[in-house]
Design a protein around this motif. Sequence first.
Motif, PDB file in Angstrom:
ATOM      1  N   GLY A 233       4.200   8.045 -11.037  1.00  0.00           N
ATOM      2  CA  GLY A 233       5.412   7.112 -10.506  1.00  0.00           C
ATOM      3  C   GLY A 233       6.667   7.858 -10.252  1.00  0.00           C
ATOM      4  N   LYS A 234       7.480   7.274  -9.734  1.00  0.00           N
ATOM      5  CA  LYS A 234       8.816   7.663  -9.518  1.00  0.00           C
ATOM      6  C   LYS A 234       9.981   7.471 -10.461  1.00  0.00           C
ATOM      7  CE  LYS A 234       8.568   6.568  -4.665  1.00  0.00           C
ATOM      8  NZ  LYS A 234       8.898   5.747  -3.465  1.00  0.00           N
TER       9      LYS A 234
ATOM     10  N   GLU B 107       4.384   1.963  -8.216  1.00  0.00           N
ATOM     11  CA  GLU B 107       5.289   2.965  -7.586  1.00  0.00           C
ATOM     12  C   GLU B 107       6.043   3.462  -8.477  1.00  0.00           C
ATOM     13  OE1 GLU B 107       8.767   3.049  -3.900  1.00  0.00           O
ATOM     14  OE2 GLU B 107       7.917   1.037  -4.571  1.00  0.00           O
ATOM     15  N   GLU B 108       6.806   2.713  -9.430  1.00  0.00           N
ATOM     16  CA  GLU B 108       7.475   3.181 -10.627  1.00  0.00           C
ATOM     17  C   GLU B 108       6.939   3.948 -11.587  1.00  0.00           C
ATOM     18  OE1 GLU B 108      11.480   0.231  -9.728  1.00  0.00           O
ATOM     19  OE2 GLU B 108      10.242   0.174 -11.632  1.00  0.00           O
ATOM     20  N   TYR B 109       5.830   3.512 -12.321  1.00  0.00           N
ATOM     21  CA  TYR B 109       4.928   3.917 -13.097  1.00  0.00           C
ATOM     22  C   TYR B 109       3.705   4.756 -12.974  1.00  0.00           C
ATOM     23  CZ  TYR B 109       8.309   0.902 -15.718  1.00  0.00           C
ATOM     24  OH  TYR B 109       9.294   0.273 -16.089  1.00  0.00           O
ATOM     25  N   GLY B 110       3.644   4.816 -11.769  1.00  0.00           N
ATOM     26  CA  GLY B 110       2.213   5.588 -11.480  1.00  0.00           C
ATOM     27  C   GLY B 110       0.886   4.770 -11.394  1.00  0.00           C
ATOM     28  N   ALA B 111      -0.241   5.392 -11.370  1.00  0.00           N
ATOM     29  CA  ALA B 111      -1.430   4.954 -11.350  1.00  0.00           C
ATOM     30  C   ALA B 111      -1.581   4.608 -12.935  1.00  0.00           C
ATOM     31  CB  ALA B 111      -2.572   5.940 -10.655  1.00  0.00           C
ATOM     32  N   VAL B 112      -1.005   5.719 -13.879  1.00  0.00           N
ATOM     33  CA  VAL B 112      -1.149   5.505 -15.218  1.00  0.00           C
ATOM     34  C   VAL B 112      -0.334   4.107 -15.484  1.00  0.00           C
ATOM     35  CG1 VAL B 112      -0.413   6.565 -17.461  1.00  0.00           C
ATOM     36  CG2 VAL B 112      -1.243   8.020 -15.641  1.00  0.00           C
TER      37      VAL B 112
ATOM     38  N   LYS C 267       0.714  -1.339   0.089  1.00  0.00           N
ATOM     39  CA  LYS C 267       0.129   0.234  -0.037  1.00  0.00           C
ATOM     40  C   LYS C 267       0.768   1.318   0.107  1.00  0.00           C
ATOM     41  CE  LYS C 267      -4.007  -2.171   2.341  1.00  0.00           C
ATOM     42  NZ  LYS C 267      -4.515  -2.098   3.684  1.00  0.00           N
ATOM     43  N   ILE C 268       2.138   1.358   0.630  1.00  0.00           N
ATOM     44  CA  ILE C 268       2.870   2.373   0.681  1.00  0.00           C
ATOM     45  C   ILE C 268       3.408   2.694  -0.617  1.00  0.00           C
ATOM     46  CG2 ILE C 268       5.221   3.113   1.625  1.00  0.00           C
ATOM     47  CD1 ILE C 268       4.665   1.619   4.156  1.00  0.00           C
ATOM     48  N   ALA C 269       3.871   1.644  -1.223  1.00  0.00           N
ATOM     49  CA  ALA C 269       4.218   1.566  -2.717  1.00  0.00           C
ATOM     50  C   ALA C 269       3.334   2.213  -3.444  1.00  0.00           C
ATOM     51  CB  ALA C 269       4.677   0.229  -3.162  1.00  0.00           C
ATOM     52  N   ILE C 270       2.197   1.964  -3.388  1.00  0.00           N
ATOM     53  CA  ILE C 270       1.092   2.352  -4.319  1.00  0.00           C
ATOM     54  C   ILE C 270       0.882   3.856  -4.012  1.00  0.00           C
ATOM     55  CG2 ILE C 270      -1.550   2.238  -4.925  1.00  0.00           C
ATOM     56  CD1 ILE C 270      -0.877  -0.910  -4.509  1.00  0.00           C
TER      57      ILE C 270
ATOM     58  N   ASN D 220      13.192   3.334  -9.760  1.00  0.00           N
ATOM     59  CA  ASN D 220      13.278   4.251  -8.632  1.00  0.00           C
ATOM     60  C   ASN D 220      12.477   3.907  -7.324  1.00  0.00           C
ATOM     61  OD1 ASN D 220      15.194   6.071  -9.843  1.00  0.00           O
ATOM     62  ND2 ASN D 220      13.524   7.280 -10.852  1.00  0.00           N
ATOM     63  N   SER D 221      12.262   2.705  -7.206  1.00  0.00           N
ATOM     64  CA  SER D 221      11.204   2.105  -6.262  1.00  0.00           C
ATOM     65  C   SER D 221      12.080   1.949  -4.972  1.00  0.00           C
ATOM     66  CB  SER D 221      10.726   0.710  -6.640  1.00  0.00           C
ATOM     67  OG  SER D 221      10.258   0.067  -5.523  1.00  0.00           O
ATOM     68  N   THR D 222      11.459   2.455  -3.827  1.00  0.00           N
ATOM     69  CA  THR D 222      11.824   2.252  -2.386  1.00  0.00           C
ATOM     70  C   THR D 222      11.394   1.168  -1.755  1.00  0.00           C
ATOM     71  OG1 THR D 222      10.467   3.733  -1.723  1.00  0.00           O
ATOM     72  CG2 THR D 222      12.669   4.657  -2.264  1.00  0.00           C
ATOM     73  N   GLN D 223      10.201   0.830  -1.997  1.00  0.00           N
ATOM     74  CA  GLN D 223       9.638  -0.472  -1.335  1.00  0.00           C
ATOM     75  C   GLN D 223       9.903  -1.746  -1.811  1.00  0.00           C
ATOM     76  OE1 GLN D 223       8.579   2.174   0.923  1.00  0.00           O
ATOM     77  NE2 GLN D 223       7.579   0.275   1.612  1.00  0.00           N
ATOM     78  N   ARG D 224      10.606  -1.646  -2.865  1.00  0.00           N
ATOM     79  CA  ARG D 224      11.352  -3.121  -3.384  1.00  0.00           C
ATOM     80  C   ARG D 224      12.338  -3.643  -2.283  1.00  0.00           C
ATOM     81  NH1 ARG D 224      15.021  -0.582  -8.212  1.00  0.00           N
ATOM     82  NH2 ARG D 224      16.331   0.965  -6.720  1.00  0.00           N
ATOM     83  N   ASN D 225      12.796  -2.665  -1.511  1.00  0.00           N
ATOM     84  CA  ASN D 225      14.020  -3.173  -0.418  1.00  0.00           C
ATOM     85  C   ASN D 225      13.156  -3.480   0.943  1.00  0.00           C
ATOM     86  OD1 ASN D 225      16.084  -2.210  -2.228  1.00  0.00           O
ATOM     87  ND2 ASN D 225      15.410  -0.078  -1.419  1.00  0.00           N
TER      88      ASN D 225
END
Length: 398
Positions: free
Chosen positions: A248-249, A274-279, A238-241, A253-258
């Motif tokens: 997106g970032k 997270e990386e590509y956004g809602a789009v 949920k945080i990633a989303i 550039n995802s941080t939640q992958r860690n």
Amino acid sequence: MERVFKKLKGDKWIWIIVILLSVWSILAVYSSTGTLAYKEGHGTETYLIKHFTIIFAGLVLMYFSHLLDYRYYAGISKILMIITIPLLLYTLLFTNSVNDANRWVTIPVINQTFQTSDMAKLALITFLARMLTRKQENIKDVKSAFVPIMGSVCVVIILIAIANMSTAIMLFAVSILLLLIGRISVKQIAYVSIAGVFLLTLVVLLGPRRQTYISRVETFMGKGEPDPDKEFQATQAKIAIATGGLFGKGPGNSTQRNLLPHPYSDFIFAIIIEEYGAVGGVVLAAMYLILMFRCIRIVTQSPKAFGALLAAGLGFSLTIQAFGNMAVAVGLGPVTGVPLPLVSMGGTSILFTSVAFGIILSVSRNIEELKQKGQGKLPNDDRKVKDKVIVGEIPAMA
């Protein structure tokens, strides 16, 4: 590009979707395996090369699967079912438990794990399509048609459910949809649904993974005291989303992958958002919807009942699995181990998904060839007779 598509028969839109999903999968898996590579002391390129190899092997399997006349899958499905049931039993009884589940068999020599439920899904759907086609003349008869068909469905689904409830539920839903399309009476389908829910409930309450199943449902429903450990995966997804925003970032550039335990498989959709956004999430979901639309189009155009049932069953299976994975990632369902078809990192999952796509394309290729010959679509009344003739053309396999 035209030269390439001349060699790729069948629905061009499905080929385009497959290629786009494959490319997106490579990008997403490469981005989300950094932590895994660090923990295991490998370079990220190791997982990239491995995943690319599996994707490439899947595309090769898809290509050869779509070249084979789909009618031969009627005989192949029977062979697969003969292999699948003993293999599922062997997996449950004699394999080592991984993450509290017996789902994998190690293939000798190459020492790679093989998830038997992946083959079981393909085997059951193709076998069910075959049985529904062959029993059309007496489809309402309980003894000669209904019992043999439902016997195979119940045995496979229960064997899968003991170790993998989410896959079993999705496969059961696909089976019900195929029964509806295959002209099984509503009354009989109601009996099947009640019996299926009862058996699956027994597995949940009495099976070896009952604590896991009950715990996941209770966590999803919010019952009892909040447990950060049990809610960790869902919370991080949920945080990633939420942090992905609209656009997106950016890739990589995802941080939640860690933080997510399985960002490259079960929760890859959260990383993509997270990386590509809602789009990006909407575009990915739209691809699976377009895939289902093209499969339905193949169903309506297929002159043979077997081809129509194959395209419908495999299309529904892939789409339901995709949206099941997405639902878990966005918090609309309890945590499961269902991968995102052709996107999540995996071995046998990608290969059998590729074969499923190949079979759908084989049906589409047959429709194109009939159109080129000027035969067009056969009347609905002729489907039963024609399918009996077609199955009879391959007695060694049927």
